[in-house]
Design an enzyme around this catalytic site. Structure first.
Site, PDB file in Angstrom:
ATOM      1  N   GLY A 179      -2.691  -0.477   1.671  1.00 15.42           N
ATOM      2  CA  GLY A 179      -2.779   0.316   2.966  1.00 15.42           C
ATOM      3  C   GLY A 179      -4.030   0.718   3.413  1.00 15.42           C
TER       4      GLY A 179
ATOM      5  N   LYS B 154      -7.099  -2.510   3.674  1.00 16.35           N
ATOM      6  CA  LYS B 154      -6.226  -3.646   3.988  1.00 16.35           C
ATOM      7  C   LYS B 154      -7.062  -4.958   3.930  1.00 16.35           C
ATOM      8  CE  LYS B 154      -2.924  -1.045   6.935  1.00 16.35           C
ATOM      9  NZ  LYS B 154      -1.615  -1.520   6.808  1.00 16.35           N
TER      10      LYS B 154
ATOM     11  N   ASN C 154       3.080   6.744   9.297  1.00 16.73           N
ATOM     12  CA  ASN C 154       2.133   5.810   9.905  1.00 16.73           C
ATOM     13  C   ASN C 154       2.932   4.976  10.367  1.00 16.73           C
ATOM     14  OD1 ASN C 154       1.725   2.861   8.586  1.00 16.73           O
ATOM     15  ND2 ASN C 154       2.222   4.087   6.934  1.00 16.73           N
TER      16      ASN C 154
ATOM     17  N   GLY D  17       1.602  -1.323  11.298  1.00 15.50           N
ATOM     18  CA  GLY D  17       2.224  -2.619  12.119  1.00 15.50           C
ATOM     19  C   GLY D  17       1.393  -3.558  11.476  1.00 15.50           C
ATOM     20  N   PHE D  18       1.071  -3.507  10.378  1.00 15.69           N
ATOM     21  CA  PHE D  18       0.062  -4.602   9.564  1.00 15.69           C
ATOM     22  C   PHE D  18      -1.033  -5.133  10.589  1.00 15.69           C
ATOM     23  CE2 PHE D  18       4.036  -6.882   7.174  1.00 15.69           C
ATOM     24  CZ  PHE D  18       3.938  -5.638   6.209  1.00 15.69           C
TER      25      PHE D  18
ATOM     26  N   SER E  73       7.905  -2.996   4.680  1.00 15.47           N
ATOM     27  CA  SER E  73       7.099  -2.019   5.759  1.00 15.47           C
ATOM     28  C   SER E  73       8.156  -1.799   6.673  1.00 15.47           C
ATOM     29  CB  SER E  73       5.880  -2.687   6.270  1.00 15.47           C
ATOM     30  OG  SER E  73       5.348  -2.192   7.663  1.00 15.47           O
TER      31      SER E  73
ATOM     32  N   ASN F 121       7.699  -1.159   9.893  1.00 12.28           N
ATOM     33  CA  ASN F 121       6.830  -1.342  11.178  1.00 12.28           C
ATOM     34  C   ASN F 121       6.618  -2.537  11.548  1.00 12.28           C
ATOM     35  OD1 ASN F 121       6.338   1.587  11.106  1.00 12.28           O
ATOM     36  ND2 ASN F 121       4.638   1.282   9.828  1.00 12.28           N
ATOM     37  N   THR F 122       7.469  -3.497  11.028  1.00 13.08           N
ATOM     38  CA  THR F 122       7.255  -5.134  11.612  1.00 13.08           C
ATOM     39  C   THR F 122       8.901  -5.388  11.530  1.00 13.08           C
ATOM     40  OG1 THR F 122       5.335  -5.640  10.525  1.00 13.08           O
ATOM     41  CG2 THR F 122       6.910  -7.314  10.898  1.00 13.08           C
TER      42      THR F 122
ATOM     43  N   LYS G 208       7.590  -5.799  -3.150  1.00 12.94           N
ATOM     44  CA  LYS G 208       7.431  -4.536  -2.603  1.00 12.94           C
ATOM     45  C   LYS G 208       8.694  -4.041  -1.933  1.00 12.94           C
ATOM     46  CE  LYS G 208       4.348  -0.736  -1.269  1.00 12.94           C
ATOM     47  NZ  LYS G 208       3.058  -0.423  -0.931  1.00 12.94           N
TER      48      LYS G 208
ATOM     49  N   ASN H   1       7.696   1.455  -0.796  1.00 11.75           N
ATOM     50  CA  ASN H   1       6.740   1.675   0.286  1.00 11.75           C
ATOM     51  C   ASN H   1       7.425   2.963   0.876  1.00 11.75           C
ATOM     52  OD1 ASN H   1       5.536   0.893   2.610  1.00 11.75           O
ATOM     53  ND2 ASN H   1       5.982  -1.221   2.127  1.00 11.75           N
TER      54      ASN H   1
ATOM     55  N   GLY I  29       4.258   9.588  -3.276  1.00 11.25           N
ATOM     56  CA  GLY I  29       4.141  11.047  -3.656  1.00 11.25           C
ATOM     57  C   GLY I  29       3.443  11.471  -4.920  1.00 11.25           C
TER      58      GLY I  29
ATOM     59  N   TYR J 279      -1.840   6.701  -2.610  1.00 12.74           N
ATOM     60  CA  TYR J 279      -2.413   6.598  -1.366  1.00 12.74           C
ATOM     61  C   TYR J 279      -2.608   7.983  -0.453  1.00 12.74           C
ATOM     62  CZ  TYR J 279      -4.311   5.251   3.106  1.00 12.74           C
ATOM     63  OH  TYR J 279      -4.909   4.824   4.493  1.00 12.74           O
TER      64      TYR J 279
HETATM   65  C1  FMN Z   1      -1.658   4.778   6.381  1.00 20.58           C
HETATM   66  C2  FMN Z   1      -0.919   3.791   5.563  1.00 20.58           C
HETATM   67  C3  FMN Z   1      -0.804   2.468   5.633  1.00 20.58           C
HETATM   68  C4  FMN Z   1      -0.017   1.920   4.615  1.00 20.58           C
HETATM   69  N1  FMN Z   1      -0.078   0.382   4.824  1.00 20.58           N
HETATM   70  C5  FMN Z   1       0.693  -0.096   3.880  1.00 20.58           C
HETATM   71  C6  FMN Z   1       0.465  -1.963   3.842  1.00 20.58           C
HETATM   72  O1  FMN Z   1      -0.242  -2.279   4.730  1.00 20.58           O
HETATM   73  N2  FMN Z   1       1.139  -2.405   2.928  1.00 20.58           N
HETATM   74  C7  FMN Z   1       2.000  -1.760   1.938  1.00 20.58           C
HETATM   75  O2  FMN Z   1       2.687  -2.363   1.345  1.00 20.58           O
HETATM   76  N3  FMN Z   1       2.181  -0.203   2.182  1.00 20.58           N
HETATM   77  C8  FMN Z   1       1.057   0.380   3.066  1.00 20.58           C
HETATM   78  N4  FMN Z   1       1.575   1.882   2.952  1.00 20.58           N
HETATM   79  C9  FMN Z   1       2.385   2.273   1.900  1.00 20.58           C
HETATM   80  C10 FMN Z   1       1.806   2.710   0.538  1.00 20.58           C
HETATM   81  O3  FMN Z   1       1.263   1.693  -0.146  1.00 20.58           O
HETATM   82  C11 FMN Z   1       2.630   3.326  -0.249  1.00 20.58           C
HETATM   83  O4  FMN Z   1       3.760   2.679  -0.612  1.00 20.58           O
HETATM   84  C12 FMN Z   1       3.327   4.764   0.102  1.00 20.58           C
HETATM   85  O5  FMN Z   1       2.264   5.379   1.167  1.00 20.58           O
HETATM   86  C13 FMN Z   1       3.651   5.675  -0.701  1.00 20.58           C
HETATM   87  O6  FMN Z   1       2.415   6.059  -1.539  1.00 20.58           O
HETATM   88  P1  FMN Z   1       1.796   7.388  -1.356  1.00 20.58           P
HETATM   89  O7  FMN Z   1       2.841   8.742  -1.235  1.00 20.58           O
HETATM   90  O8  FMN Z   1       0.774   7.654  -2.587  1.00 20.58           O
HETATM   91  O9  FMN Z   1       1.081   7.475  -0.202  1.00 20.58           O
HETATM   92  C14 FMN Z   1       0.715   2.550   3.667  1.00 20.58           C
HETATM   93  C15 FMN Z   1       0.627   3.924   3.652  1.00 20.58           C
HETATM   94  C16 FMN Z   1      -0.119   4.592   4.620  1.00 20.58           C
HETATM   95  C17 FMN Z   1      -0.176   6.235   4.273  1.00 20.58           C
END
Ligand code: FMN
Length: 370
Positions: A67, A70, A115, A118-119, A177, A179-180, A215, A244, A295, A316
């Site tokens: 994420g 990307k 967030n 939406g890919f 995700s 968002n799709t 995932k 996710n 987290g 992240y």
């Molecule tokens: C802004 C943003 C964009 C993300 N985009 C994706 C994505 O494109 N594909 C995906 O598998 N996870 C995506 N994630 C999810 C993260 O990979 C992760 O699973 C999730 O944020 C939990 O980890 P964290 O609490 O350390 O952020 C996104 C997270 C954030 C905050």
């Protein structure tokens, strides 16, 4: 080398979240990453953190979650921050813009993000081009998605597998995700089986036995968790990424942005995603390598995920709030925690939080064959 991150941080915080992300990506592309960490980022990892999984040598278990990068723009710079592996994507076969902006929101008081991107993706052509030019150092996973307007998900994921298999160290089928529209339905037993069989065939046809992971979302009932575990074991996929973002809003969130629609990540996700991780470890009897994400903001968070059953962890959101020095801090303190508990290597600690967990560790560390 001076560490300029403390000066840059207040500027980033004043920008909208997505603009700050783009600025950091551009800075890293311009080679400015070396001014954002102390030399610790480049120090060799403590040997206790080393692990061999799927035939790959991970020098430490802390990875960058999907994420942020990307489109595979900065995987090498992220490796230099000290990550043991970097997951790029989600990438969709064709470029697509994602949802309208604003679509990323910081929840400062909760140390969280919502967030609904939406890919948004530059598409496979651009990613494949960058991956084929990258230096071979570092472990890079590619997280695959489907285009929003594709009705046949198998076609999109299979294309991603065929094209990325020879360039990725591992692949992730992202069906979680929020968002799709409809994507998470692919996690249901019958849908998952009908998806994974052709995807495993697509990997076979690619001629590269690259590890294939799935995932999953944290918002699953116990029955759905059990179904996914049994399909994962039956089909022979190589692991799960858990988890996710969540569409749930745990009680106690105080930030104004908590009501924004989308997936919640960061500190409030730690509990639910770690509980899911522990369930998946138990339901797969520790036979499947799990990547724990959700987290993680400290060494004790990473250690809790490992004890719950994760071989590797990712983060992240904490990077947004704490900056890149976090990676070195986590690694150093994680090594201390392992030593203090008498573990000689990280793999001994995987799943050790489960009752009766003697020598409980994944046995299916598939060797990669070209
Ligand atoms: C802004 C943003 C964009 C993300 N985009 C994706 C994505 O494109 N594909 C995906 O598998 N996870 C995506 N994630 C999810 C993260 O990979 C992760 O699973 C999730 O944020 C939990 O980890 P964290 O609490 O350390 O952020 C996104 C997270 C954030 C905050």
């Amino acid at each position: 080398m001076p560490n300029l991150y403390p000066l840059v941080r207040p500027v980033l915080r004043r920008l909208p979240a997505e603009a700050a992300r783009e600025l950091t990506l551009r800075a890293l592309e311009a080679g400015l990453g070396r001014f954002m960490v102390d030399n610790a980022g480049e120090a060799p990892d403590p040997p206790i953190l080393a692990q061999r999984l799927w035939g790959l040598d991970f020098s430490n278990p802390v990875g960058l979650a999907a994420g942020y990068d990307k489109d595979a723009r900065v995987s090498e710079a992220m490796r230099r921050f000290g990550f043991g592996f970097v997951e790029i994507g989600t990438v969709t076969p064709r470029p697509q813009p994602g949802n309208s902006k604003p679509r990323v929101f910081r929840l400062e008081e909760d140390q969280a993000i919502v967030n609904r991107m939406g890919f948004n993706s530059g598409g496979l052509d651009a990613v494949i081009d960058r991956l084929s030019r990258r230096s071979p150092s570092g472990i890079v996973g590619v997280n695959l998605g489907k285009n929003r307007d594709t009705s046949d998900a198998v076609t999109d994921y299979a294309e991603g597998i065929r094209r990325a298999a020879g360039l990725a160290d591992y692949l992730v089928v992202n069906i979680s995700s929020p968002n799709t529209p409809g994507l998470r339905d692919l996690q249901r037993r019958a849908n998952l089986e009908s998806l994974l069989h052709p995807l495993l065939r697509a990997r076979e046809e690619s001629g590269c036995r690259v590890p294939l992971l799935v995932k999953i979302a944290p918002d699953l009932t116990l029955a759905e968790r059990a179904d996914i575990a049994s399909v994962a074991l039956d089909t022979g996929i190589d692991g799960l990424v858990v988890s996710n973002t969540t569409v749930d809003r745990p009680t106690g969130l105080i930030s104004r942005n908590a009501r924004q629609a989308g997936g919640l990540s960061g500190r409030p996700l730690f509990g639910p995603s770690t509980a899911l991780l522990a369930d998946m470890y138990r339901l797969t009897q520790g036979q499947l390598p799990l990547i724990g994400v959700g987290g993680v903001a400290s060494a004790s968070d990473a250690y809790a995920k490992i004890r719950a059953g994760a071989c590797l962890v990712q983060l992240y959101t904490a990077l947004v709030f704490s900056g890149p020095r976090l990676v070195s801090w986590i690694k150093k303190s994680l090594a201390d925690l392992l030593r203090a508990d008498g573990f000689a290597s990280i793999s001994e600690a995987v799943g050790s939080g489960h009752v009766g967990a003697a020598a409980a560790r994944p046995t299916r560390s598939t060797e990669r064959a070209a």
